[in-house]
Design a protein around this motif. Structure first.
Motif, PDB file in Angstrom:
ATOM      1  N   ALA A 149       0.894  -1.315  -0.011  1.00 59.35           N
ATOM      2  CA  ALA A 149      -0.156   0.003  -0.109  1.00 59.35           C
ATOM      3  C   ALA A 149       0.831   1.273   0.150  1.00 59.35           C
ATOM      4  O   ALA A 149       1.490   1.523   1.132  1.00 59.35           O
ATOM      5  N   LEU A 150       0.773   2.065  -1.035  1.00 58.36           N
ATOM      6  CA  LEU A 150       1.756   3.131  -1.331  1.00 58.36           C
ATOM      7  C   LEU A 150       0.785   4.318  -1.368  1.00 58.36           C
ATOM      8  O   LEU A 150       0.809   5.253  -0.686  1.00 58.36           O
ATOM      9  N   SER A 151      -0.321   4.345  -2.534  1.00 58.63           N
ATOM     10  CA  SER A 151      -0.955   5.634  -2.501  1.00 58.63           C
ATOM     11  C   SER A 151      -1.991   6.063  -1.740  1.00 58.63           C
ATOM     12  O   SER A 151      -2.627   5.160  -1.078  1.00 58.63           O
ATOM     13  N   GLU A 152      -1.795   7.349  -1.358  1.00 61.58           N
ATOM     14  CA  GLU A 152      -2.791   7.704  -0.456  1.00 61.58           C
ATOM     15  C   GLU A 152      -3.746   8.703  -1.282  1.00 61.58           C
ATOM     16  O   GLU A 152      -3.457   9.348  -2.239  1.00 61.58           O
ATOM     17  N   GLN A 190      -5.617   4.142  -0.503  1.00 64.93           N
ATOM     18  CA  GLN A 190      -6.640   4.061  -1.182  1.00 64.93           C
ATOM     19  C   GLN A 190      -6.306   2.808  -2.388  1.00 64.93           C
ATOM     20  O   GLN A 190      -4.920   2.800  -2.694  1.00 64.93           O
ATOM     21  N   TYR A 191      -7.209   2.077  -2.892  1.00 65.47           N
ATOM     22  CA  TYR A 191      -6.918   1.192  -3.870  1.00 65.47           C
ATOM     23  C   TYR A 191      -5.606   0.332  -3.655  1.00 65.47           C
ATOM     24  O   TYR A 191      -4.709   0.475  -4.251  1.00 65.47           O
ATOM     25  N   VAL A 192      -5.786  -0.651  -2.842  1.00 65.90           N
ATOM     26  CA  VAL A 192      -4.533  -1.529  -2.595  1.00 65.90           C
ATOM     27  C   VAL A 192      -4.853  -2.956  -3.247  1.00 65.90           C
ATOM     28  O   VAL A 192      -5.931  -3.801  -2.656  1.00 65.90           O
ATOM     29  N   ILE A 193      -4.160  -3.349  -4.151  1.00 68.69           N
ATOM     30  CA  ILE A 193      -4.277  -4.658  -4.728  1.00 68.69           C
ATOM     31  C   ILE A 193      -4.254  -5.734  -3.872  1.00 68.69           C
ATOM     32  O   ILE A 193      -3.032  -5.762  -2.996  1.00 68.69           O
ATOM     33  N   ASN A 194      -4.961  -6.736  -3.802  1.00 69.73           N
ATOM     34  CA  ASN A 194      -4.937  -7.917  -2.729  1.00 69.73           C
ATOM     35  C   ASN A 194      -5.297  -7.594  -1.336  1.00 69.73           C
ATOM     36  O   ASN A 194      -5.172  -8.722  -0.501  1.00 69.73           O
ATOM     37  N   THR A 229       3.463   5.366 -12.817  1.00 66.69           N
ATOM     38  CA  THR A 229       3.549   6.549 -13.490  1.00 66.69           C
ATOM     39  C   THR A 229       2.665   6.605 -14.572  1.00 66.69           C
ATOM     40  O   THR A 229       2.614   5.992 -15.437  1.00 66.69           O
ATOM     41  N   SER A 230       1.622   7.536 -14.458  1.00 62.38           N
ATOM     42  CA  SER A 230       0.685   7.724 -15.585  1.00 62.38           C
ATOM     43  C   SER A 230       1.121   8.113 -16.783  1.00 62.38           C
ATOM     44  O   SER A 230       2.442   8.838 -17.002  1.00 62.38           O
ATOM     45  N   THR A 231       0.739   8.129 -18.013  1.00 62.94           N
ATOM     46  CA  THR A 231       1.148   8.406 -19.232  1.00 62.94           C
ATOM     47  C   THR A 231       1.427   9.780 -19.104  1.00 62.94           C
ATOM     48  O   THR A 231       2.521  10.482 -19.811  1.00 62.94           O
ATOM     49  N   GLU A 232       0.579  10.718 -18.626  1.00 61.86           N
ATOM     50  CA  GLU A 232       1.004  12.176 -18.531  1.00 61.86           C
ATOM     51  C   GLU A 232       1.937  12.608 -17.814  1.00 61.86           C
ATOM     52  O   GLU A 232       2.967  13.274 -18.305  1.00 61.86           O
ATOM     53  N   ILE A 233       2.113  11.812 -16.630  1.00 62.16           N
ATOM     54  CA  ILE A 233       3.306  12.421 -15.734  1.00 62.16           C
ATOM     55  C   ILE A 233       4.476  11.515 -16.302  1.00 62.16           C
ATOM     56  O   ILE A 233       5.651  12.305 -16.265  1.00 62.16           O
TER      57      ILE A 233
HETATM   58  C1  LIG Z   1      -7.559  -0.654  -9.645  1.00 60.26           C
HETATM   59  C2  LIG Z   1      -6.366   0.088  -9.026  1.00 60.26           C
HETATM   60  C3  LIG Z   1      -5.423  -0.764  -8.140  1.00 60.26           C
HETATM   61  C4  LIG Z   1      -4.471  -0.043  -7.592  1.00 60.26           C
HETATM   62  N1  LIG Z   1      -3.549  -0.575  -6.753  1.00 60.26           N
HETATM   63  C5  LIG Z   1      -2.745   0.009  -5.878  1.00 60.26           C
HETATM   64  C6  LIG Z   1      -1.886  -0.712  -4.901  1.00 60.26           C
HETATM   65  O1  LIG Z   1      -1.821  -2.058  -4.943  1.00 60.26           O
HETATM   66  N2  LIG Z   1      -1.148  -0.033  -4.124  1.00 60.26           N
HETATM   67  C7  LIG Z   1      -0.955   1.313  -4.265  1.00 60.26           C
HETATM   68  O2  LIG Z   1      -0.114   1.860  -3.427  1.00 60.26           O
HETATM   69  N3  LIG Z   1      -1.845   2.066  -5.147  1.00 60.26           N
HETATM   70  C8  LIG Z   1      -2.660   1.273  -6.004  1.00 60.26           C
HETATM   71  N4  LIG Z   1      -3.420   2.049  -6.814  1.00 60.26           N
HETATM   72  C9  LIG Z   1      -3.307   3.593  -6.962  1.00 60.26           C
HETATM   73  C10 LIG Z   1      -2.723   4.041  -8.175  1.00 60.26           C
HETATM   74  O3  LIG Z   1      -1.229   3.737  -8.228  1.00 60.26           O
HETATM   75  C11 LIG Z   1      -2.925   5.524  -8.436  1.00 60.26           C
HETATM   76  O4  LIG Z   1      -4.513   5.534  -8.571  1.00 60.26           O
HETATM   77  C12 LIG Z   1      -2.265   6.087  -9.623  1.00 60.26           C
HETATM   78  O5  LIG Z   1      -0.952   6.273  -9.411  1.00 60.26           O
HETATM   79  C13 LIG Z   1      -2.818   7.334  -9.986  1.00 60.26           C
HETATM   80  O6  LIG Z   1      -2.895   8.191  -9.053  1.00 60.26           O
HETATM   81  P1  LIG Z   1      -4.288   8.980  -8.622  1.00 60.26           P
HETATM   82  O7  LIG Z   1      -5.358   8.106  -8.756  1.00 60.26           O
HETATM   83  O8  LIG Z   1      -3.996   9.788  -7.527  1.00 60.26           O
HETATM   84  O9  LIG Z   1      -4.329  10.036  -9.957  1.00 60.26           O
HETATM   85  P2  LIG Z   1      -3.794  11.586 -10.115  1.00 60.26           P
HETATM   86  O10 LIG Z   1      -2.319  11.660  -9.479  1.00 60.26           O
HETATM   87  O11 LIG Z   1      -4.671  12.445  -9.355  1.00 60.26           O
HETATM   88  O12 LIG Z   1      -4.030  12.149 -11.420  1.00 60.26           O
HETATM   89  C14 LIG Z   1      -5.188  12.183 -12.259  1.00 60.26           C
HETATM   90  C15 LIG Z   1      -4.890  12.840 -13.617  1.00 60.26           C
HETATM   91  O13 LIG Z   1      -3.922  13.883 -13.275  1.00 60.26           O
HETATM   92  C16 LIG Z   1      -2.575  13.744 -14.126  1.00 60.26           C
HETATM   93  N5  LIG Z   1      -1.554  14.353 -13.191  1.00 60.26           N
HETATM   94  C17 LIG Z   1      -1.302  14.277 -11.923  1.00 60.26           C
HETATM   95  N6  LIG Z   1      -0.125  14.793 -11.699  1.00 60.26           N
HETATM   96  C18 LIG Z   1       0.209  15.078 -12.743  1.00 60.26           C
HETATM   97  C19 LIG Z   1       1.426  16.028 -12.868  1.00 60.26           C
HETATM   98  N7  LIG Z   1       2.516  16.186 -12.173  1.00 60.26           N
HETATM   99  N8  LIG Z   1       1.779  16.181 -14.411  1.00 60.26           N
HETATM  100  C20 LIG Z   1       0.776  15.821 -15.358  1.00 60.26           C
HETATM  101  N9  LIG Z   1      -0.395  15.316 -15.251  1.00 60.26           N
HETATM  102  C21 LIG Z   1      -0.566  14.949 -14.024  1.00 60.26           C
HETATM  103  C22 LIG Z   1      -2.651  12.175 -14.165  1.00 60.26           C
HETATM  104  O14 LIG Z   1      -1.983  11.624 -15.388  1.00 60.26           O
HETATM  105  C23 LIG Z   1      -4.054  11.899 -14.462  1.00 60.26           C
HETATM  106  O15 LIG Z   1      -4.394  11.990 -15.953  1.00 60.26           O
HETATM  107  C24 LIG Z   1      -4.468   1.457  -7.472  1.00 60.26           C
HETATM  108  C25 LIG Z   1      -5.437   2.265  -8.292  1.00 60.26           C
HETATM  109  C26 LIG Z   1      -6.260   1.372  -8.924  1.00 60.26           C
HETATM  110  C27 LIG Z   1      -7.384   2.198  -9.734  1.00 60.26           C
END
Ligand SMILES: Cc1cc2nc3c(=O)[nH]c(=O)nc-3n(C[C@H](O)[C@H](O)[C@H](O)COP(=O)(O)OP(=O)(O)OC[C@H]3O[C@@H](n4cnc5c(N)ncnc54)[C@H](O)[C@@H]3O)c2cc1C
Length: 378
Positions: free
Chosen positions: A125-128, A156-160, A360-364
């Protein structure tokens, strides 16, 4: 650079395909089924534990090329069952890798050995909420109280999380990054019910809360400061998502190709229409290019770590976007059949939306690649 697989590696890929397909024939690995999901994943892990798969990328295995063998095997597993792949990898290559890289010997004996035998399911669990790993600090904190540490925070969203025996929770302790290893049903740990998701329905995912959750100090892992824990965990997640992307492209391409050869429309198989052939050619080109980039990334991770970071970002962006395109094109070739829930291509399409945003999302990713190109980061 040599991305050729040996006969031994190809045999492993076939073994994984056969073993996991057998499980998939008896249970629905990619359907939401909260009552069975733990049992399903345990079955897959037990099959994989009979092969070197779970050790790849964590420990040297004779005759296999570490990360590169893992990428080839990951593609196969992720194509047979995207959901099982994500569960297995979150347990092994996130939770397990953290213990392997940063745990001491007694922590490895406690968590890594059963994990590699397929007996333990882990989560990381990393993401908050509102956490952007680039800019925001982790808010989950552990405070020492005698021999114990009391943790507060939420993820939020922790796989497993709904099926895990142990969850590694990222946070701070003693002003340093820490991973708190928390056993299921520890008082103060609340695991919410599995949430509904667009894809990966067979992967149980939920939110967790830690309210004055007390654990013994031996259950904390302190990664060295130079490990930059959040960024390293993101890097591992991105590597895992490359395998996921390849598997989705593979299964979508194969579905479309097989359909094009057998489905008739207008008195002939649709492959006879040049436009369908062009689509398959474009899909295969994207898939093959994704494979090359992913294999090179895996190779470089072990041979040239300095180059590996930027390459991984390029690969993550390309492979994730290609997977979504390949799956989308597959659905066009499948026509009405593709729109009916339950076929491999529509399932892969829904999963592909996840690999674009996760890690790391496509945008970031593009922002970071651009910065690296301008010399603004290493
Ligand atoms: C099904 C599922 C399973 C998951 N499992 C886990 C897990 O097991 N453990 C865990 O730790 N996390 C988990 N996550 C969390 C996941 O890693 C995050 O949802 C993901 O990293 C995106 O973060 P966010 O939802 O906060 O989006 P945000 O960071 O809020 O991003 C929203 C939008 O804004 C854009 N954006 C944000 N910041 C920037 C920037 N600096 N520059 C350009 N664009 C930007 C993004 O690209 C995106 O399009 C899970 C998520 C899901 C949906």
């Amino acid at each position: 650079m040599n991305y050729d697989f040996s006969e031994k590696e190809f045999n492993l890929f076939i073994d994984i395909q056969e073993k996991v397909s057998r499980v998939a024939e008896s249970v629905q690995l990619d359907r939401k089924d909260p009552k069975r999901s733990r049992e399903n994943i345990k079955q897959v892990l037990e099959q994989l534990a009979q092969t070197p798969y779970l050790q790849l990328g964590l420990q040297p295995v004779e005759g296999y090329q570490g990360q590169l063998s893992l990428m080839g095997a990951a593609e196969v597993l992720a194509a047979v069952s995207p959901s099982a792949y994500l569960s297995v990898e979150a347990s092994t290559r996130l939770f397990g890798r953290a213990v392997n890289e940063w745990g001491d010997n007694s922590q490895k004996a406690k968590w890594l050995s059963p994990l590699l035998e397929g007996q333990l399911i882990g989560a990381l669990a990393l993401s908050e909420e509102t956490l952007n790993i680039e800019n925001d600090p982790l808010t989950t904190k552990g405070d020492r109280q005698g021999e114990s540490v009391v943790i507060n925070g939420a993820k939020q969203y922790v796989i497993n999380a709904p099926i895990a025996d142990w969850i590694a929770v990222a946070g701070f302790c003693d002003d340093a990054y820490a991973l708190f290893l928390i056993e299921k049903e520890t008082p103060g740990l609340t695991v919410e019910p599995a949430i509904e998701t667009l894809g990966y329905e067979g992967t149980p995912i939920s939110r967790i809360h830690l309210d004055n959750c007390s654990i013994p100090a031996e259950q904390i892992i302190f990664p060295p400061a130079k490990a930059e824990m959040p960024q390293t965990l993101r890097m591992w997640e991105n590597q895992m998502l490359l395998g996921a992307s390849l598997g989705l492209s593979k299964t979508a391409f194969e579905s479309a190709r097989d359909h094009a050869k057998t489905h008739r429309s207008g008195g002939k198989p649709i492959i006879a229409y040049q436009e369908v052939g062009f689509k398959l050619a474009d899909m295969l080109t994207l898939f093959q290019t994704s494979q090359l980039l992913a294999y090179r990334t895996a190779w470089t991770a072990e041979t040239n770590p300095k180059e590996a970071g930027e390459l991984l970002l390029c690969a993550k962006v390309f492979c994730a976007e290609s997977a979504e395109t390949v799956c989308s094109e597959a659905l066009k070739i499948l026509g009405g059949n593709g729109y009916i829930i339950g076929n491999n291509a529509e399932r892969a399409y829904r999963c592909a939306k996840y690999v674009q945003i996760a890690g790391t999302s496509t945008e970031i990713g593009r922002v970071k690649i651009g910065d690296a190109a301008l010399g603004y980061r290493d």
